[in-house]
Motif scaffolding. Structure first.
Motif, mmCIF file in Angstrom:
data_model
loop_
_atom_site.group_PDB
_atom_site.id
_atom_site.type_symbol
_atom_site.label_atom_id
_atom_site.label_comp_id
_atom_site.label_asym_id
_atom_site.label_seq_id
_atom_site.Cartn_x
_atom_site.Cartn_y
_atom_site.Cartn_z
ATOM 1 N N UNK A 1 48.132 33.649 41.215
ATOM 2 C CA UNK A 1 48.458 32.443 41.972
ATOM 3 C C UNK A 1 49.674 32.644 42.856
ATOM 4 N N UNK A 2 50.675 33.345 42.331
ATOM 5 C CA UNK A 2 51.886 33.617 43.104
ATOM 6 C C UNK A 2 51.574 34.491 44.312
ATOM 7 N N UNK A 3 50.663 35.442 44.161
ATOM 8 C CA UNK A 3 50.305 36.314 45.286
ATOM 9 C C UNK A 3 49.662 35.517 46.421
ATOM 10 N N UNK A 4 48.747 34.630 46.082
ATOM 11 C CA UNK A 4 48.141 33.771 47.099
ATOM 12 C C UNK A 4 49.217 32.985 47.854
ATOM 13 N N UNK A 5 50.102 32.349 47.098
ATOM 14 C CA UNK A 5 51.120 31.488 47.702
ATOM 15 C C UNK A 5 52.068 32.283 48.581
ATOM 16 N N UNK A 6 52.488 33.454 48.114
ATOM 17 C CA UNK A 6 53.401 34.280 48.883
ATOM 18 C C UNK A 6 52.766 34.735 50.193
ATOM 19 N N UNK A 7 51.504 35.143 50.127
ATOM 20 C CA UNK A 7 50.824 35.605 51.340
ATOM 21 C C UNK A 7 50.752 34.492 52.376
ATOM 22 N N UNK A 8 50.389 33.280 51.958
ATOM 23 C CA UNK A 8 50.299 32.168 52.903
ATOM 24 C C UNK A 8 51.673 31.740 53.399
ATOM 25 N N UNK A 9 52.636 31.683 52.475
ATOM 26 C CA UNK A 9 53.984 31.243 52.864
ATOM 27 C C UNK A 9 54.593 32.199 53.888
ATOM 28 N N UNK A 10 54.417 33.503 53.681
ATOM 29 C CA UNK A 10 54.973 34.482 54.617
ATOM 30 C C UNK A 10 54.317 34.350 55.994
ATOM 31 N N UNK A 11 53.012 34.171 55.990
ATOM 32 C CA UNK A 11 52.308 34.005 57.261
ATOM 33 C C UNK A 11 52.806 32.770 58.017
ATOM 34 N N UNK A 12 53.121 31.718 57.268
ATOM 35 C CA UNK A 12 53.500 30.446 57.897
ATOM 36 C C UNK A 12 54.971 30.419 58.319
ATOM 37 N N UNK A 13 55.850 31.049 57.558
ATOM 38 C CA UNK A 13 57.288 30.883 57.793
ATOM 39 C C UNK A 13 58.026 32.168 58.175
ATOM 40 N N UNK A 14 57.319 33.254 58.360
ATOM 41 C CA UNK A 14 58.005 34.517 58.664
ATOM 42 C C UNK A 14 58.805 34.424 59.965
ATOM 43 N N UNK A 15 58.330 33.611 60.921
ATOM 44 C CA UNK A 15 59.052 33.516 62.198
ATOM 45 C C UNK A 15 60.437 32.908 61.999
ATOM 46 N N UNK A 16 60.596 32.075 60.983
ATOM 47 C CA UNK A 16 61.906 31.504 60.685
ATOM 48 C C UNK A 16 62.746 32.450 59.845
ATOM 49 N N UNK B 1 44.412 43.311 50.673
ATOM 50 C CA UNK B 1 45.033 42.751 49.471
ATOM 51 C C UNK B 1 44.557 41.314 49.252
ATOM 52 N N UNK B 2 44.614 40.519 50.334
ATOM 53 C CA UNK B 2 44.261 39.109 50.201
ATOM 54 C C UNK B 2 42.798 38.941 49.793
ATOM 55 N N UNK B 3 41.910 39.733 50.388
ATOM 56 C CA UNK B 3 40.503 39.658 50.005
ATOM 57 C C UNK B 3 40.318 40.077 48.546
ATOM 58 N N UNK B 4 41.151 40.985 48.100
ATOM 59 C CA UNK B 4 41.128 41.355 46.683
ATOM 60 C C UNK B 4 41.540 40.199 45.797
ATOM 61 N N UNK B 5 42.556 39.443 46.230
ATOM 62 C CA UNK B 5 42.964 38.257 45.463
ATOM 63 C C UNK B 5 41.811 37.256 45.373
ATOM 64 N N UNK B 6 41.107 37.079 46.487
ATOM 65 C CA UNK B 6 39.980 36.136 46.513
ATOM 66 C C UNK B 6 38.909 36.555 45.512
ATOM 67 N N UNK B 7 38.617 37.840 45.461
ATOM 68 C CA UNK B 7 37.597 38.327 44.534
ATOM 69 C C UNK B 7 38.057 38.192 43.088
ATOM 70 N N UNK B 8 39.339 38.507 42.832
ATOM 71 C CA UNK B 8 39.861 38.347 41.477
ATOM 72 C C UNK B 8 39.788 36.885 41.040
ATOM 73 N N UNK B 9 40.116 35.992 41.959
ATOM 74 C CA UNK B 9 40.063 34.571 41.629
ATOM 75 C C UNK B 9 38.630 34.143 41.296
ATOM 76 N N UNK B 10 37.671 34.626 42.070
ATOM 77 C CA UNK B 10 36.268 34.269 41.820
ATOM 78 C C UNK B 10 35.850 34.694 40.416
ATOM 79 N N UNK B 11 36.211 35.902 40.025
ATOM 80 C CA UNK B 11 35.861 36.398 38.695
ATOM 81 C C UNK B 11 36.546 35.589 37.598
#
Length: 479
Positions: A312-327, A353-363
């Motif tokens: 769960x932390x990996x998902x959140x970090x990936x999205x947060x970095x994409x959204x706020x890295x410019x700041x 990596x992110x697609x791997x997280x998606x697959x892990x979550x599905x399982x």
């Protein structure tokens, strides 16, 4: 009876009976905020004059028998991720642009449409990215449960938790990406709901990780939380996750009881991260639920809680970095260095990596669906620990996600309710149910609330302020 700590439901009933006016109620709460918030630091800003005007309008509607419903005239606050027309949404960061919102968020608009009175915005962890509830940049709210030691409030909906617990407002809006409603609810001793994704619109709410973000109520009773969720639910044209989603009234069967329900909980080995006092209260809670006729089952989880939390932390970090890295990467960035350092882990995460997280979550979701088979709900403590001192917490790893992120990752609803103090500090249990089964979580929580004669206990040191003295005497005479 202290009016400041009445539930929203009871306040609505008192207003309907004419025991006091919304203007008097809001005036009293504004006085409490002036008295206590300089120490508690729950609010980013308070809309005093606007709130009083809205309260007078509510009183005028009631005088013409045109009250909008049970919440008309009841005050609330919103986390500083929710847009409020005419005010900037800063998300707890000095790096955010100070631009007034053109429209209020869908959730705020829905409560205003019920006649509720917005008192102000509450503090959040910067960009909602943290569990302790600390914010060195814009100020950390102080947990009201300890009058001697300044303790963390839990995050990221930190100010909302403090404001409700200290009797500054009966209701506050929070958001939950990995426990951000449940953490402060647990540590401050209030009720908080991580709603099913898609039931409540997120239009006008600043995101952290849209894969998980949900809006939820923070209140002093299960009954209140169900009432607020009922007002918030509905399709949101600004949030596609809400399109064509089935919705049930969260108040349905609220007082039906739990006899015959199967409530599953992890093995005690799964819960080895929890403090002894938390586990003791958890066992007592399980015993109470069994005494009410529920069938309790202890079943080991498919994987350790830490595994779910890490993914769960990996998902959140990936999205947060994409959204706020410019700041974060901006020269002379104003983002707190601790937040920036944790968020920058996302820099090394690739699409693969992110697609791997998606697959892990599905399982994991497939596994967990089998784990849930035959059970109505899963129970576990909301937090493994009680509130710790603020000093030094911001730079330490927060353990809350170990128990909280499971619900987000598995796409469940999760209601956090107080289950008693451990060494004078609140503990809480979360009631996790399948997606869209939110009413069932409320039904289970309400059963415990009724059995125990209430779950919320007002903190000491935040008693009556002078404007509320006569209001409280009026309510006492009516009761």
């Amino acid at each position: 009876m202290d009016v400041a700590f009445l539930s929203a439901t009871d306040l609505g009933r008192a207003l309907a009976r004419g025991e006091f006016t919304s203007e008097a109620l809001v005036s009293g709460l504004l006085a409490r905020i002036r008295t206590y918030d300089p120490v508690l630091n729950a609010f980013v800003e308070v809309y005093g004059n606007t709130a009083l005007l809205a309260a007078r309008e509510s009183d005028e509607r009631r005088s013409r028998n045109r009250a909008r419903g049970p919440l008309d005239g009841v005050p609330f606050a919103a986390k500083d991720l929710f847009d409020v027309e005419g005010y900037a949404t800063l998300a707890g960061s000095k790096a955010s642009p100070v631009t007034a919102a053109a429209h209020s968020s869908t959730a705020v608009r829905r409560l205003l449409a019920e006649g509720m009175v917005l008192v102000g915005k509450t503090h959040t962890v910067e960009f909602a990215y943290g569990g302790w509830g600390t914010n060195p940049s814009c100020g950390t709210p102080v947990n009201p449960r300890d009058s001697l030691v300044q303790r963390v409030p839990g995050g990221s909906s930190s100010g909302s938790g403090v404001a409700v617990a200290a009797g500054l407002v009966p209701v506050a809006l929070g958001t939950d990406t990995g426990g951000s409603v449940r953490n402060p609810s647990a540590l401050c001793g209030i009720v908080g709901m991580k709603t099913s994704l898609g039931l409540i619109g997120r239009g006008g709410v600043q995101p952290l990780a849209l894969v998980f973000d949900t809006v939820g109520p923070m209140t002093r009773s299960v009954e209140d939380a169900a009432l607020i969720q009922a007002a918030l639910q509905g399709e949101d044209p600004d949030d596609p996750a809400t399109f064509s989603v089935p919705r049930a009234d969260p108040r349905a069967d609220l007082d039906k009881g739990i006899a015959g329900l199967t409530l599953r909980h992890p093995s005690m080995e799964n819960l080895n991260a929890a403090e002894p006092g938390v586990l003791e209260r958890f066992r007592e809670t399980l015993a109470d639920l069994a005494a009410m006729g529920a069938i309790l089952e202890e079943t080991r989880l498919p994987r350790p809680l830490e595994t779910y939390a890490s993914l769960g932390a990996n998902f959140t970090t990936a999205e947060a970095w994409s959204r706020y890295r410019h700041l974060v990467e901006k020269e002379n960035s104003l983002v707190d260095p601790g937040i920036a350092m944790r968020m920058s882990r996302g820099e090394t995460m690739t699409i693969a990596d992110y697609l791997g997280y998606v697959e892990q979550r599905r399982l994991m979701q497939t596994e967990f669906h089998r784990y849930l088979a035959g059970a109505d709900a899963v129970l576990l403590p909301s937090s493994p620990i009680t509130a710790k001192p603020i000093d030094g917490a911001h730079d330490a790893a927060a353990p809350f996600g170990i128990f909280a992120r499971l619900a987000n990752l598995m796409d469940l609803a999760s209601l956090s309710i107080p289950m008693g103090d451990a060494e004078g500090l609140p503990t809480a249990v979360q009631i996790m149910v399948r997606r869209y089964a939110d009413p069932l979580a409320y039904r289970i929580g309400r059963a415990l609330e009724v059995k125990r004669g209430g779950l919320f206990v007002p903190p000491s040191g935040y008693g009556l302020t002078s404007p509320f003295l006569e209001l409280s005497r009026t309510v006492d005479r009516a009761v």
